[in-house]
Scaffold this motif. Sequence first.
Motif, PDB file in Angstrom:
ATOM      1  N   TYR A 126      27.131  37.060  46.943  1.00 37.62           N
ATOM      2  CA  TYR A 126      28.058  38.124  46.531  1.00 37.62           C
ATOM      3  C   TYR A 126      29.413  37.546  46.151  1.00 37.62           C
ATOM      4  N   THR A 127      29.840  36.507  46.885  1.00 38.36           N
ATOM      5  CA  THR A 127      31.152  35.915  46.655  1.00 38.36           C
ATOM      6  C   THR A 127      31.304  35.342  45.249  1.00 38.36           C
ATOM      7  N   LEU A 128      30.186  35.046  44.602  1.00 40.72           N
ATOM      8  CA  LEU A 128      30.226  34.561  43.228  1.00 40.72           C
ATOM      9  C   LEU A 128      29.949  35.676  42.234  1.00 40.72           C
ATOM     10  N   VAL A 129      28.847  36.401  42.454  1.00 37.70           N
ATOM     11  CA  VAL A 129      28.377  37.332  41.424  1.00 37.70           C
ATOM     12  C   VAL A 129      29.340  38.488  41.209  1.00 37.70           C
ATOM     13  N   ASN A 130      29.989  38.956  42.278  1.00 41.39           N
ATOM     14  CA  ASN A 130      30.891  40.097  42.132  1.00 41.39           C
ATOM     15  C   ASN A 130      32.096  39.756  41.256  1.00 41.39           C
ATOM     16  N   PRO A 131      32.832  38.677  41.533  1.00 42.11           N
ATOM     17  CA  PRO A 131      33.950  38.340  40.648  1.00 42.11           C
ATOM     18  C   PRO A 131      33.521  37.939  39.238  1.00 42.11           C
ATOM     19  N   VAL A 132      32.381  37.258  39.125  1.00 44.30           N
ATOM     20  CA  VAL A 132      31.921  36.863  37.790  1.00 44.30           C
ATOM     21  C   VAL A 132      31.640  38.094  36.946  1.00 44.30           C
ATOM     22  N   ASP A 133      30.945  39.077  37.519  1.00 46.88           N
ATOM     23  CA  ASP A 133      30.664  40.297  36.763  1.00 46.88           C
ATOM     24  C   ASP A 133      31.941  41.056  36.438  1.00 46.88           C
ATOM     25  N   ASP A 134      32.868  41.123  37.387  1.00 48.77           N
ATOM     26  CA  ASP A 134      34.149  41.785  37.103  1.00 48.77           C
ATOM     27  C   ASP A 134      34.869  41.089  35.948  1.00 48.77           C
ATOM     28  N   ALA A 135      34.800  39.755  35.946  1.00 51.08           N
ATOM     29  CA  ALA A 135      35.464  39.008  34.881  1.00 51.08           C
ATOM     30  C   ALA A 135      34.809  39.266  33.531  1.00 51.08           C
ATOM     31  N   LEU A 136      33.477  39.135  33.482  1.00 47.08           N
ATOM     32  CA  LEU A 136      32.768  39.292  32.210  1.00 47.08           C
ATOM     33  C   LEU A 136      32.819  40.733  31.705  1.00 47.08           C
ATOM     34  N   MET A 137      32.905  41.684  32.618  1.00 46.71           N
ATOM     35  CA  MET A 137      32.969  43.096  32.227  1.00 46.71           C
ATOM     36  C   MET A 137      34.405  43.580  32.053  1.00 46.71           C
ATOM     37  N   GLU A 138      35.350  42.647  32.156  1.00 48.07           N
ATOM     38  CA  GLU A 138      36.766  42.888  31.880  1.00 48.07           C
ATOM     39  C   GLU A 138      37.333  44.031  32.733  1.00 48.07           C
ATOM     40  N   ILE A 139      36.991  44.010  34.023  1.00 52.54           N
ATOM     41  CA  ILE A 139      37.489  45.021  34.947  1.00 52.54           C
ATOM     42  C   ILE A 139      38.984  44.799  35.174  1.00 52.54           C
ATOM     43  N   THR A 140      39.767  45.868  35.065  1.00 51.72           N
ATOM     44  CA  THR A 140      41.224  45.753  35.197  1.00 51.72           C
ATOM     45  C   THR A 140      41.714  46.107  36.594  1.00 51.72           C
ATOM     46  N   HIS A 141      40.976  46.978  37.294  1.00 51.07           N
ATOM     47  CA  HIS A 141      41.386  47.418  38.627  1.00 51.07           C
ATOM     48  C   HIS A 141      40.167  47.424  39.546  1.00 51.07           C
ATOM     49  N   VAL A 142      40.292  46.780  40.693  1.00 50.01           N
ATOM     50  CA  VAL A 142      39.223  46.767  41.689  1.00 50.01           C
ATOM     51  C   VAL A 142      39.659  47.663  42.851  1.00 50.01           C
ATOM     52  N   LEU A 143      39.055  48.841  42.948  1.00 49.36           N
ATOM     53  CA  LEU A 143      39.351  49.780  44.036  1.00 49.36           C
ATOM     54  C   LEU A 143      38.146  49.790  44.952  1.00 49.36           C
ATOM     55  N   ARG A 144      38.340  49.354  46.196  1.00 50.79           N
ATOM     56  CA  ARG A 144      37.214  49.190  47.104  1.00 50.79           C
ATOM     57  C   ARG A 144      37.682  49.386  48.542  1.00 50.79           C
ATOM     58  N   GLY A 145      36.749  49.317  49.477  1.00 47.37           N
ATOM     59  CA  GLY A 145      37.051  49.572  50.864  1.00 47.37           C
ATOM     60  C   GLY A 145      37.888  48.490  51.512  1.00 47.37           C
ATOM     61  N   GLU A 146      38.602  48.894  52.565  1.00 50.35           N
ATOM     62  CA  GLU A 146      39.470  47.982  53.289  1.00 50.35           C
ATOM     63  C   GLU A 146      38.703  46.816  53.914  1.00 50.35           C
ATOM     64  N   ASP A 147      37.419  47.020  54.184  1.00 46.37           N
ATOM     65  CA  ASP A 147      36.636  45.957  54.820  1.00 46.37           C
ATOM     66  C   ASP A 147      36.506  44.732  53.918  1.00 46.37           C
ATOM     67  N   LEU A 148      36.782  44.886  52.629  1.00 49.96           N
ATOM     68  CA  LEU A 148      36.678  43.753  51.695  1.00 49.96           C
ATOM     69  C   LEU A 148      38.031  43.088  51.420  1.00 49.96           C
ATOM     70  N   LEU A 149      39.071  43.560  52.098  1.00 51.78           N
ATOM     71  CA  LEU A 149      40.411  43.016  51.870  1.00 51.78           C
ATOM     72  C   LEU A 149      40.471  41.519  52.152  1.00 51.78           C
TER      73      LEU A 149
END
Length: 495
Positions: free
Chosen positions: A200-223
């Motif tokens: 997850y530590t790789l695939v999540n940021p890679v997909d966010d990067a390739l999909m040009e995500i501008t804002h990551v809104l997620r739960g506090e447990d992932l802070l």
Amino acid sequence: MANATPGSAVRVRFCPSPTGNPHVGLVRTALFNWAFARHNKGTLVFRIEDTDAARDSEESYEQLLDSMRWLGLDWDEGPEVGGPHAPYRQSQRMDIYRDVAAKLVDGGYAYPCYCTTEELDARREAARAAGRPSGYDGTCRDLTAEQKQAYEAEGRSHIIRFRMPDEATTFTDLVRGEITVQAENVTDYGIVRANGAPLYTLVNPVDDALMEITHVLRGEDLLSSTPRQIALYKALIELGVAKEIPAFGHLPYVMGEGNKKLSKRDPQASLNLYRERGFLPEGLLNYLSLLGWSFSADQDVFTIDQMIAKFDLADVNSNPARFDLKKAEAINADHIRMLDVQAFAAACEPWLKAPHAPWAPEDFDPAAWAAIAPHAQSRVKVLSEITDNVDFLFLPEPVFDEASWTKAMKEGSDALLRTARAKLEAADWSSPESLKEAVLAAGEEHGLKLGKAQAPVRVAVTGRTVGLPLFESLEILGKDRALARVDAALAKLTA
């Protein structure tokens, strides 16, 4: 920034894993991303994180899609919709992750780590005993080619670790403000398993990067993972894989009973529970939006369109939000009242049929239902309550609820019922007011106020002490059936 600047292309994502039933915390995250995208006229990317073959299932995947459709949370890119960054299921993107991992290793941003689980555990324990941070100690950070060959010759497998920078990481959280994390608290971390499967530590940021995500809104447990992802983003930018680091906002915990975070295992966490009980999507979303966000100081009930118009991350609170089932039901009840009666009647249909309805299909009377629906709409908190509220109309005889019978049928109830029956027989059955006057008069003859006098009549006719307005219910049930039920209750009382 709390909201994107005018004209900027906001791109957010909702990326659940298909493991088990969706839970309300997950829905709250989806809702905030959706509302933020709609408020800013941006794009919601729906992505499925299904790289864990042992836990993911096709059934859960279908449930996720069905749940989003039921809630009305539409997406602009993702399954069934497609988009320029397809595929949107991570299990179909493995070649992409392998390619990026290789680039990170070749560029010196990541490295093979040959440490065994036993070695890692022993070093962590020693570090804790010495009062030092117990994260990865960098043993394999700078291995020579000869050392790597020696490990390979031993038959050791390796994972891939990302090389964290030696300086502190500072970022501005959209909910919590500026946060600084010292380097010793975020050590090198794994991004690829020994079997070659990406984490997850790789695939999540890679997909966010390739999909040009501008804002990551997620739960506090992932802070706690944010500094790692920011470091990885910087590497991806240098490699030409990413364009920019997204803004991060971490939503507050949803708390259950006993000051504990609401767990997926808690019964009240399951979205299916609320669907089965007959929450309206609008009512449930209204309540979930209040778990960390405020519409205004003096208004808790609003429409989805009103929420979209007002949604601002500046109004998201960083404090934990407590899930209150009674408040959720009250807000849902308000949304039920907001429906027109035809929409309410249509929404109730599943609970008027098998397997919910205890009456035979041929005994259901659409005209009686249409007549009682406006009275029911003002009483029920969730749609499933409709079944017990109207069953007296469609069952051959009322249900027998022992607690209700014992509570209402006191000493002297038989005499009261006889008087009430006589007065009801003479009343005008096209007028609920006339039926009320009949029971009121019967009560007066026995020294009882209306509340006490109507209780035995209600239980005789409907089977329960609590229900829809009695005199309107009597009118819709009809004179013959109502009086026959009073007679049956008298027979039971005198048996």
